[in-house]
Design a protein around this motif. Sequence first.
Motif, short mmCIF file in Angstrom:
data_model
loop_
_atom_site.label_atom_id
_atom_site.label_comp_id
_atom_site.label_asym_id
_atom_site.label_seq_id
_atom_site.Cartn_x
_atom_site.Cartn_y
_atom_site.Cartn_z
N LEU A 191 0.82 -1.22 0.00
CA LEU A 191 0.00 0.00 0.00
C LEU A 191 0.86 1.27 0.00
O LEU A 191 1.78 1.40 0.82
N ASN A 192 0.55 2.15 -0.92
CA ASN A 192 1.25 3.45 -1.07
C ASN A 192 2.69 3.33 -1.53
O ASN A 192 3.42 4.30 -1.52
N LYS A 193 3.13 2.12 -1.87
CA LYS A 193 4.52 1.97 -2.36
C LYS A 193 4.54 2.19 -3.87
O LYS A 193 3.58 1.90 -4.57
N GLU A 194 5.66 2.68 -4.33
CA GLU A 194 5.89 2.86 -5.76
C GLU A 194 6.37 1.52 -6.31
O GLU A 194 7.34 0.95 -5.80
N VAL A 195 5.69 1.00 -7.31
CA VAL A 195 6.07 -0.32 -7.84
C VAL A 195 6.16 -0.29 -9.36
O VAL A 195 5.59 0.58 -10.02
N GLN A 205 4.37 1.43 -14.07
CA GLN A 205 5.01 1.94 -12.84
C GLN A 205 4.08 2.97 -12.21
O GLN A 205 3.60 3.89 -12.89
N GLY A 206 3.80 2.81 -10.92
CA GLY A 206 2.91 3.73 -10.25
C GLY A 206 2.80 3.39 -8.78
O GLY A 206 3.57 2.59 -8.26
N THR A 207 1.80 3.97 -8.12
CA THR A 207 1.64 3.79 -6.69
C THR A 207 0.48 2.83 -6.41
O THR A 207 -0.59 2.97 -7.00
N VAL A 208 0.72 1.89 -5.49
CA VAL A 208 -0.34 0.93 -5.16
C VAL A 208 -1.40 1.61 -4.31
O VAL A 208 -1.10 2.23 -3.29
N VAL A 209 -2.67 1.50 -4.74
CA VAL A 209 -3.74 2.12 -3.96
C VAL A 209 -4.64 1.11 -3.27
O VAL A 209 -5.24 1.41 -2.24
N GLU A 210 -4.72 -0.11 -3.79
CA GLU A 210 -5.67 -1.05 -3.20
C GLU A 210 -5.51 -2.45 -3.77
O GLU A 210 -4.99 -2.62 -4.87
N ILE A 211 -5.99 -3.45 -3.01
CA ILE A 211 -6.26 -4.78 -3.59
C ILE A 211 -7.78 -4.83 -3.66
O ILE A 211 -8.46 -4.64 -2.65
N ASP A 212 -8.34 -5.05 -4.83
CA ASP A 212 -9.81 -4.95 -4.95
C ASP A 212 -10.51 -6.27 -4.62
O ASP A 212 -9.86 -7.26 -4.27
N ALA A 213 -11.82 -6.27 -4.74
CA ALA A 213 -12.62 -7.43 -4.32
C ALA A 213 -12.34 -8.67 -5.17
O ALA A 213 -12.66 -9.79 -4.77
N SER A 214 -11.72 -8.50 -6.35
CA SER A 214 -11.36 -9.66 -7.16
C SER A 214 -9.90 -10.05 -6.97
O SER A 214 -9.35 -10.83 -7.75
N ILE A 219 -3.16 0.15 -9.38
CA ILE A 219 -1.97 1.01 -9.41
C ILE A 219 -2.33 2.35 -10.04
O ILE A 219 -2.95 2.40 -11.11
N LYS A 220 -1.95 3.41 -9.34
CA LYS A 220 -2.28 4.74 -9.84
C LYS A 220 -1.05 5.34 -10.54
O LYS A 220 0.05 5.37 -9.98
N LYS A 221 -1.29 5.81 -11.77
CA LYS A 221 -0.20 6.40 -12.54
C LYS A 221 -0.77 7.60 -13.29
O LYS A 221 -1.77 7.44 -14.01
N ASP A 222 -0.20 8.74 -13.09
CA ASP A 222 -0.66 9.98 -13.75
C ASP A 222 -2.18 10.17 -13.58
O ASP A 222 -2.89 10.47 -14.55
N GLY A 223 -2.68 9.94 -12.39
CA GLY A 223 -4.09 10.17 -12.10
C GLY A 223 -5.03 9.08 -12.61
O GLY A 223 -6.23 9.12 -12.39
N LYS A 224 -4.47 8.07 -13.31
CA LYS A 224 -5.30 6.99 -13.84
C LYS A 224 -5.08 5.71 -13.03
O LYS A 224 -3.96 5.46 -12.57
N ILE A 225 -6.15 4.93 -12.86
CA ILE A 225 -6.00 3.68 -12.09
C ILE A 225 -5.88 2.50 -13.05
O ILE A 225 -6.72 2.32 -13.94
N TYR A 226 -4.84 1.70 -12.88
CA TYR A 226 -4.66 0.49 -13.69
C TYR A 226 -4.96 -0.73 -12.82
O TYR A 226 -4.49 -0.81 -11.69
N THR A 227 -5.75 -1.64 -13.36
CA THR A 227 -6.09 -2.87 -12.63
C THR A 227 -5.25 -4.01 -13.18
O THR A 227 -5.30 -4.30 -14.36
N VAL A 228 -4.48 -4.66 -12.30
CA VAL A 228 -3.59 -5.72 -12.76
C VAL A 228 -3.94 -7.01 -12.02
O VAL A 228 -4.07 -7.01 -10.80
#
Length: 239
Positions: A191-195, A205-214, A219-228
């Motif tokens: 959480l909140n780490k740059e990965v 590359q971005g900041t971890v914001v959450e582990i979701d229900a799935s 990961i947040k990068k330039d204001g956008k959320i990427y789901t991996v």
Amino acid sequence: MKHLHFEEIDSTNTYLKREYQNLDNLTFVSASYQTNGHGRNARVWDSIKDKNLLFSYLIKETKLIENYSHISMFNAVLVSQFLEELGIKNVSVKWPNDVYVCGKKIAGILLEGEYPNYLVVGIGLNILQELFPNDLRHPATSIVLELPNNPDLSLNGCRSLLFNKINTFWSNFNYDWSVFDEYLKTHNYLLNKEVRIKNNNENIQGTVVEIDASCNILIKKDGKIYTVNTGEIEIIWTL
Ligand code: BTN
């Protein structure tokens, strides 16, 4: 619960992959020593004889096998809770399937299987090892290093407590895949780490914001959320 123990074996994961047709759901296999222990991405998982817990168990229920990401995270949570129950502080889960204590790896989990037939969950948990090689990819720790004044600590004791915990959990599981949502929010090592994460030949590359229900990582990068949902994750440490 059925439990088989070997003094020496190639790998408890490989054993279950070979024998799954002859074995029941929730059969546990442990070993004192593995000659060909392996981790994620074909890395070697080396462990001194009788120091650490090396085991795998078999899942043959299709409704579980198809929820691969949850199975991976849930096992990390079960190990993490087990360590907390022993009295270890600062335990967290590192997505997708490691357990950390104060920034050091204490357990690794490797899932292997063949959908829809079976899934093998392999877990290596450091218990009595006090010295670790300096050249490991991640600094390591063990239960004895975290709980040094515990004369009752034993490999057999930990093995039976953890097997019972895992077996009881799955025997009572009612397919509520959200049971650990809250736990994962409060025990997310990343959480909140740059990965940086490698996924399908793409690097994000971005900041971890959450582990979701799935059980995806967000990961947040330039204001956008990427789901991996899978990939090799690397922390970018800023000095
Ligand atoms: C990782 O961190 O890469 C996962 C490590 C998994 C190691 C365990 S030890 C028991 C089982 N048998 C194996 O060969 N691997 C798993």
